[in-house]
Structure formats: C-alpha cells, structure tokens
Design an enzyme around this catalytic site. Structure first.
Site, mmCIF file in Angstrom:
data_model
loop_
_atom_site.group_PDB
_atom_site.id
_atom_site.type_symbol
_atom_site.label_atom_id
_atom_site.label_comp_id
_atom_site.label_asym_id
_atom_site.label_seq_id
_atom_site.Cartn_x
_atom_site.Cartn_y
_atom_site.Cartn_z
ATOM 1 N N HIS A 84 8.240 0.301 6.955
ATOM 2 C CA HIS A 84 6.833 0.229 7.357
ATOM 3 C C HIS A 84 6.362 1.619 7.774
ATOM 4 C CE1 HIS A 84 8.497 -3.806 7.712
ATOM 5 N NE2 HIS A 84 7.276 -4.245 7.469
ATOM 6 N N HIS A 94 -0.756 -6.092 -0.338
ATOM 7 C CA HIS A 94 -0.094 -6.745 0.800
ATOM 8 C C HIS A 94 -1.108 -7.532 1.646
ATOM 9 C CE1 HIS A 94 3.427 -7.398 3.204
ATOM 10 N NE2 HIS A 94 3.037 -6.705 4.244
ATOM 11 N N HIS A 106 -2.707 -9.140 6.514
ATOM 12 C CA HIS A 106 -1.359 -9.636 6.771
ATOM 13 C C HIS A 106 -1.330 -11.140 7.075
ATOM 14 C CE1 HIS A 106 2.918 -8.970 7.782
ATOM 15 N NE2 HIS A 106 2.737 -7.878 7.079
ATOM 16 N N ASP A 161 5.357 -0.824 3.879
ATOM 17 C CA ASP A 161 4.378 -1.900 4.059
ATOM 18 C C ASP A 161 3.424 -1.644 5.222
ATOM 19 O OD1 ASP A 161 6.015 -3.012 2.147
ATOM 20 O OD2 ASP A 161 6.198 -4.954 3.164
ATOM 21 N N ASP A 162 2.318 -2.341 5.152
ATOM 22 C CA ASP A 162 1.355 -2.524 6.267
ATOM 23 C C ASP A 162 0.438 -1.327 6.516
ATOM 24 O OD1 ASP A 162 2.830 -4.808 6.442
ATOM 25 O OD2 ASP A 162 3.564 -4.489 8.474
HETATM 26 NI NI NI Z 1 3.993 -6.587 6.173
#
Ligand code: NI
Length: 227
Positions: free
Chosen positions: A183, A89, A93, A39-40
């Site tokens: 991540h 995503h 955020h 993620d991210d």
């Molecule tokens: Ni995230």
C-alpha cells in the site's frame, strides 16, 4: 606537446568508455519476475516511491482508489506517464460483497471514468477491496470486463507498519511469478521498498506489471500469481 595532451585526452576518454562497459557487464540479468502492486493510493508517499522506482527503471501496478486519485491528480498523472500500470480498486474501498451489484458497477465505473478523463486510459484489471468476493461479485467483474487480480505475497504492511517486518515478510514468501501486495499510503512501505528492490535484484528478480507478468487473462477470472 600538443600530441601528448591529445593522446592523454583520448586515453582518458577510452577509459571512460571502458568503465561504462565494465559497469554494464556486472548488471544482473533477471531470470525470474514478480509484480509489485500498490493499493489504495495515490497517497502522501506515492511521489517518493515513483522517484525510487524511476531510479531503478522499474514498473509496478497501482490499484488506485478513485477518491484518492481525485485528491492527488498530479501524482496520478505522473504515475501513468512513468509507464506504470493502473488497476481499478473502486472509488472508496467499498466491500463489494456488502453492496448491490448496481452500486459495485457504479464505484468501479466512476473510478474508470475519472482515470480516463485525467489520463486517457482505462484500467484493464481490477482488485476488489479486501479481496472480498462471492459469485455475484465475480460475475460483475466479468460483466465489466475486468480480470480479478489478487496476490500471492501479502506483505501485511497495513498491519505491521514496520519496514523491517514488511521486508522480512516479503523475502520469506517471494518466488518466481509472485504478485506482491503493498500500500503506497504508508511511510513504512516506502522505507521497506528501498530495501526490498535492491535485495530482489541481487537475487536475480526482475519486475513486470501485472498484465505483463500474467499474460493472457479472462474477465471474471481470479489471478493470484503470474504462473
Ligand atoms: Ni485496498
């Protein structure tokens, strides 16, 4: 003399072929499957992670942030070209519970549009930041056509930032069908994955994208694992 040399060459080549067969015989055939999710990103360690995954011929799923994609377009395009799955995503955020439905649709759509413009694909699943959900947010995912992908193994990599801890947390909780949350913006996560992948292969695990692991999905429904 020439026949002797030729004979030696032939036997040398045959040995090479035999060695290859032997190597492929000790290849472990996976009996259970998990999905690695990152993620991210894309982040500063994504390219190294992609190199490592390529070395092992492994595909993963990247829940990218639109803003991060806009800062690292080349890395993002490379991720797609290497056959990884891309999930949405949001742009920055945002906690979807805290913003309006209109703003939620906008942050997902802006990200999906950028992905489409860069790579000609659209994400087929989404992961709400922080896993934050309420009924309205779930309905918004249904409206946008996104199955909601959460996770069953939280490596807590964002918290510990320690490769050894991330490795232990993963190994303690892994099972057939796990969706693993990581991540690709932390160096420690990259270091941990270098240990995690060989260990999981040795334990008989194979790796699939989220969509392949879960199979049939419905927009607005929540998925935490593949089975
Ligand atoms: Ni995230």
């Amino acid at each position: 003399m020439i026949y002797l040399i030729l004979g030696m060459m032939v036997s040398f080549l045959l040995n090479m072929v035999n060695n290859e067969i032997e190597v492929s015989n000790i290849h472990i055939e996976p009996t259970k499957f998990v999905a690695l999710t990152f993620d991210d990103g894309p982040g500063p360690y994504t390219d190294k992670l992609l190199d490592f995954l390529y070395e092992y011929n492994i595909v993963a799923t990247f829940y990218v942030m639109g803003f991060a994609v806009s800062r690292r377009e080349d890395t993002f395009i490379r991720t797609v070209n290497l056959g990884h799955e891309i999930g949405n995503h949001t742009w920055l955020h945002e906690n979807l519970v805290d913003i309006t439905t209109e703003e939620g649709i906008k942050t997902y759509t802006k990200t999906s549009d950028l992905i489409y413009n860069l790579a000609g694909i659209r994400p087929q699943t989404a992961r709400p930041p922080f896993g934050a959900l309420d009924e309205e947010v779930e309905e918004m995912h249904e409206y946008l056509g996104y199955p909601i992908i959460l996770w069953s193994v939280d490596t807590r990599d964002w918290e510990t930032r320690d490769a050894y801890e991330i490795y232990n947390e993963t190994m303690a909780n892994i099972s057939d069908g796990s969706i693993i949350l990581m991540h690709d913006i932390h160096k420690s996560t990259y270091e941990a994955i270098r240990k995690i992948i060989p260990s999981l292969i040795e334990m008989g695990f194979g790796f699939k994208t989220v969509s392949d692991l879960i199979g049939d999905m419905q927009p607005g429904n929540i998925y935490r694992r593949g089975n």
